[in-house]
Design an enzyme around this catalytic site. Structure first.
Site, PDB file in Angstrom:
ATOM      1  N   ASP A 134      -2.421   1.448  -3.759  1.00 56.17           N
ATOM      2  CA  ASP A 134      -3.445   1.821  -2.780  1.00 56.17           C
ATOM      3  C   ASP A 134      -4.764   1.635  -3.506  1.00 56.17           C
ATOM      4  OD1 ASP A 134      -5.407   3.171  -1.331  1.00 56.17           O
ATOM      5  OD2 ASP A 134      -3.958   4.589  -0.500  1.00 56.17           O
ATOM      6  N   VAL A 135      -5.589   0.697  -3.039  1.00 53.15           N
ATOM      7  CA  VAL A 135      -6.803   0.361  -3.798  1.00 53.15           C
ATOM      8  C   VAL A 135      -7.844   1.484  -3.765  1.00 53.15           C
ATOM      9  CG1 VAL A 135      -6.498  -2.136  -3.535  1.00 53.15           C
ATOM     10  CG2 VAL A 135      -7.916  -0.870  -1.876  1.00 53.15           C
ATOM     11  N   ALA A 195     -11.543   0.668   7.852  1.00 58.72           N
ATOM     12  CA  ALA A 195     -12.591   1.605   8.286  1.00 58.72           C
ATOM     13  C   ALA A 195     -11.988   2.432   9.405  1.00 58.72           C
ATOM     14  CB  ALA A 195     -13.812   0.852   8.794  1.00 58.72           C
ATOM     15  N   TYR A 208     -18.223  -4.739  15.163  1.00 57.14           N
ATOM     16  CA  TYR A 208     -17.841  -4.885  13.741  1.00 57.14           C
ATOM     17  C   TYR A 208     -18.542  -3.812  12.902  1.00 57.14           C
ATOM     18  CZ  TYR A 208     -15.922  -7.508   9.801  1.00 57.14           C
ATOM     19  OH  TYR A 208     -15.206  -7.896   8.692  1.00 57.14           O
ATOM     20  N   LYS A 259     -18.974  -5.450   4.262  1.00 54.26           N
ATOM     21  CA  LYS A 259     -18.780  -6.848   3.854  1.00 54.26           C
ATOM     22  C   LYS A 259     -20.041  -7.395   3.172  1.00 54.26           C
ATOM     23  CE  LYS A 259     -14.530  -7.749   5.339  1.00 54.26           C
ATOM     24  NZ  LYS A 259     -13.417  -7.763   4.379  1.00 54.26           N
ATOM     25  N   VAL A 285      -8.082  -6.909   1.411  1.00 54.67           N
ATOM     26  CA  VAL A 285      -7.916  -5.593   2.029  1.00 54.67           C
ATOM     27  C   VAL A 285      -9.241  -5.115   2.616  1.00 54.67           C
ATOM     28  CG1 VAL A 285      -6.044  -4.860   0.496  1.00 54.67           C
ATOM     29  CG2 VAL A 285      -8.357  -4.316  -0.104  1.00 54.67           C
ATOM     30  N   THR A 320      -4.712 -10.502  13.290  1.00 57.53           N
ATOM     31  CA  THR A 320      -3.898  -9.773  12.305  1.00 57.53           C
ATOM     32  C   THR A 320      -3.908  -8.290  12.681  1.00 57.53           C
ATOM     33  OG1 THR A 320      -5.802  -9.313  10.907  1.00 57.53           O
ATOM     34  CG2 THR A 320      -4.612 -11.357  10.444  1.00 57.53           C
ATOM     35  N   LEU A 321      -3.181  -7.483  11.911  1.00 57.51           N
ATOM     36  CA  LEU A 321      -3.182  -6.036  12.162  1.00 57.51           C
ATOM     37  C   LEU A 321      -4.584  -5.449  12.036  1.00 57.51           C
ATOM     38  CD1 LEU A 321      -0.219  -4.239  10.348  1.00 57.51           C
ATOM     39  CD2 LEU A 321      -0.643  -4.469  12.809  1.00 57.51           C
ATOM     40  N   GLN A 329       0.809  -1.225   0.000  1.00 52.26           N
ATOM     41  CA  GLN A 329       0.000   0.000   0.000  1.00 52.26           C
ATOM     42  C   GLN A 329       0.838   1.268   0.000  1.00 52.26           C
ATOM     43  OE1 GLN A 329      -2.692   0.509   3.301  1.00 52.26           O
ATOM     44  NE2 GLN A 329      -3.405   2.448   2.478  1.00 52.26           N
TER      45      GLN A 329
HETATM   46  P1  NAP Z   1      -4.052  -7.316   7.590  1.00 51.08           P
HETATM   47  O1  NAP Z   1      -2.921  -8.252   7.754  1.00 51.08           O
HETATM   48  O2  NAP Z   1      -4.009  -6.046   8.382  1.00 51.08           O
HETATM   49  O3  NAP Z   1      -4.255  -7.022   6.050  1.00 51.08           O
HETATM   50  C1  NAP Z   1      -5.122  -6.008   5.602  1.00 51.08           C
HETATM   51  C2  NAP Z   1      -4.438  -5.384   4.451  1.00 51.08           C
HETATM   52  O4  NAP Z   1      -5.261  -4.422   3.789  1.00 51.08           O
HETATM   53  C3  NAP Z   1      -3.197  -4.623   4.897  1.00 51.08           C
HETATM   54  O5  NAP Z   1      -2.136  -4.966   4.041  1.00 51.08           O
HETATM   55  C4  NAP Z   1      -3.654  -3.201   4.741  1.00 51.08           C
HETATM   56  O6  NAP Z   1      -2.620  -2.257   4.634  1.00 51.08           O
HETATM   57  C5  NAP Z   1      -4.426  -3.363   3.484  1.00 51.08           C
HETATM   58  N1  NAP Z   1      -5.136  -2.151   3.094  1.00 51.08           N
HETATM   59  C6  NAP Z   1      -5.944  -1.370   3.830  1.00 51.08           C
HETATM   60  N2  NAP Z   1      -6.330  -0.315   3.109  1.00 51.08           N
HETATM   61  C7  NAP Z   1      -5.744  -0.441   1.889  1.00 51.08           C
HETATM   62  C8  NAP Z   1      -5.724   0.341   0.716  1.00 51.08           C
HETATM   63  N3  NAP Z   1      -6.408   1.483   0.618  1.00 51.08           N
HETATM   64  N4  NAP Z   1      -5.007  -0.104  -0.355  1.00 51.08           N
HETATM   65  C9  NAP Z   1      -4.289  -1.228  -0.280  1.00 51.08           C
HETATM   66  N5  NAP Z   1      -4.253  -1.999   0.806  1.00 51.08           N
HETATM   67  C10 NAP Z   1      -4.970  -1.608   1.888  1.00 51.08           C
HETATM   68  O7  NAP Z   1      -5.442  -7.999   7.991  1.00 51.08           O
HETATM   69  P2  NAP Z   1      -6.202  -9.321   7.537  1.00 51.08           P
HETATM   70  O8  NAP Z   1      -7.005  -9.699   8.724  1.00 51.08           O
HETATM   71  O9  NAP Z   1      -5.267 -10.291   6.940  1.00 51.08           O
HETATM   72  O10 NAP Z   1      -7.233  -8.778   6.449  1.00 51.08           O
HETATM   73  C11 NAP Z   1      -7.323  -9.291   5.132  1.00 51.08           C
HETATM   74  C12 NAP Z   1      -8.774  -9.442   4.737  1.00 51.08           C
HETATM   75  O11 NAP Z   1      -9.348 -10.508   5.482  1.00 51.08           O
HETATM   76  C13 NAP Z   1      -9.635  -8.217   5.008  1.00 51.08           C
HETATM   77  O12 NAP Z   1     -10.580  -8.074   3.968  1.00 51.08           O
HETATM   78  C14 NAP Z   1     -10.356  -8.619   6.287  1.00 51.08           C
HETATM   79  O13 NAP Z   1     -11.585  -7.932   6.465  1.00 51.08           O
HETATM   80  C15 NAP Z   1     -10.576 -10.082   6.002  1.00 51.08           C
HETATM   81  N6  NAP Z   1     -10.950 -10.891   7.153  1.00 51.08           N
HETATM   82  C16 NAP Z   1     -10.170 -10.866   8.271  1.00 51.08           C
HETATM   83  C17 NAP Z   1     -10.517 -11.655   9.366  1.00 51.08           C
HETATM   84  C18 NAP Z   1      -9.691 -11.631  10.623  1.00 51.08           C
HETATM   85  O14 NAP Z   1     -10.176 -12.055  11.665  1.00 51.08           O
HETATM   86  N7  NAP Z   1      -8.449 -11.206  10.580  1.00 51.08           N
HETATM   87  C19 NAP Z   1     -11.658 -12.472   9.304  1.00 51.08           C
HETATM   88  C20 NAP Z   1     -12.421 -12.486   8.146  1.00 51.08           C
HETATM   89  C21 NAP Z   1     -12.054 -11.677   7.072  1.00 51.08           C
HETATM   90  P3  NAP Z   1      -2.426  -1.277   5.948  1.00 51.08           P
HETATM   91  O15 NAP Z   1      -1.915  -2.133   7.050  1.00 51.08           O
HETATM   92  O16 NAP Z   1      -1.459  -0.240   5.485  1.00 51.08           O
HETATM   93  O17 NAP Z   1      -3.770  -0.681   6.267  1.00 51.08           O
END
Ligand code: NAP
Length: 265
Positions: free
Chosen positions: A64-65, A95, A157, A164, A92, A195-196, A40
């Site tokens: 950056d999406v 919020a 959430y 979502k 990605v 995760t982050l 990003q």
């Molecule tokens: P993650 O490691 O924090 O990954 C999220 C990624 O999205 C980060 O690389 C973040 O970059 C990126 N992002 C945010 N805004 C962006 C933008 N404008 N352009 C490009 N990249 C952007 O968290 P994750 O949990 O693996 O999330 C991945 C997906 O899984 C998300 O859709 C999340 O909702 C989904 N999900 C997660 C969980 C869970 O419990 N972790 C459960 C179900 C679904 P930055 O760090 O710079 O913001």
């Protein structure tokens, strides 16, 4: 030979080695896919670059999406390196933090609603449009990540659940549009993973423990669980599956009621 041999995949959403996208990248690499990664911003590039290199990938794209210009230039760069693309992983979401806590009605401003939908939902459609020309004549596959909060209210959430829901609807509309061109579009609804992004949701640790106590498998899912399912969905083994939301959540979403583990028996 792995079941993704000969496939080229763009992975969007690696922030750390705990990212769901990283679990997916590892599974896809194991199954023989060639990978490109996006990052990003420059801060994240430093983290993503060594991870990408550890999987033999040197194709790194700034993306950056939230920016149409960056989407256009990332895909132009990709096209110069690869003449075609088979897989896009969209992992990605974002919020404003203040919207991911407490009362939905009180904490969902117009700006927070717009920002959450733009990054977490609209971006899938934007990436699909950009990827489509590179997927012509291939068995293309797009995959996104969603969560149970799309279909049930989950404490804190909030607006992300609404985004979502929009993302899941987009999966169905995109699959209808792109199916005749041989491109499949699916989502994985993952159980909570630390995760982050997850750290931004108030009370996330309680979510993890409640799921582990109530899910049929009595545990949380791992990056490997999600990665393996993603690799399958994006492979030709899943050639008949599109428009689908696949739950990889240790069965939690199938349970109507569960007593705490200590009172079982
Ligand atoms: P993650 O490691 O924090 O990954 C999220 C990624 O999205 C980060 O690389 C973040 O970059 C990126 N992002 C945010 N805004 C962006 C933008 N404008 N352009 C490009 N990249 C952007 O968290 P994750 O949990 O693996 O999330 C991945 C997906 O899984 C998300 O859709 C999340 O909702 C989904 N999900 C997660 C969980 C869970 O419990 N972790 C459960 C179900 C679904 P930055 O760090 O710079 O913001």
């Amino acid at each position: 030979m792995g079941f993704l041999a000969g496939k080229r995949a763009l992975i969007v959403g690696v922030a750390t080695d705990r990212s769901i996208a990283w679990g997916i990248a590892q599974a896809m690499h194991r199954e023989g896919a060639e990978l490109a990664f996006s990052y990003q911003n420059d801060r994240l590039k430093e983290r993503v670059e060594p991870l990408a290199q550890s999987l033999g990938s040197s194709l790194l794209l700034p993306l950056d999406v939230g920016s149409d210009e960056q989407i256009d230039s990332a895909f132009a760069l990709l096209r110069r390196q690869w003449t075609h693309l088979d897989i896009v992983v969209h992992a990605v979401a974002n919020a404003p933090r203040e919207a991911l806590t407490g009362s939905y009605v009180d904490n969902t401003s117009r700006d927070a609603f717009r920002a959450a939908h733009e990054v977490s939902s609209y971006s899938l459609t934007a990436l699909a449009r950009a990827a489509r020309p590179l997927m012509q004549g291939r068995a293309g596959a797009l995959l996104t990540l969603t969560y149970l909060g799309a279909v049930r209210s989950i404490p804190n959430y909030n607006v992300m659940g609404v985004a979502k829901a929009s993302l899941e609807a987009s999966v169905r509309f995109l699959s209808a549009d792109l199916g005749p061109q041989g491109i499949r579009v699916n989502a994985i609804s993952a159980g909570p993973v630390k995760t982050l992004a997850a750290a931004g949701i108030a009370g996330f640790r309680r979510m993890l423990s409640q799921v582990a106590a109530a899910a049929p498998l009595r545990r949380n899912v791992t990056l490997e669980d999600v990665g393996n399912a993603a690799a399958f969905l994006c492979s030709d083994l899943a050639a008949g599956i599109t428009g689908e939301i696949l739950y990889v959540d240790a069965g939690f979403s199938t349970v109507g009621m569960s007593f705490a583990a200590e009172s079982e028996g």
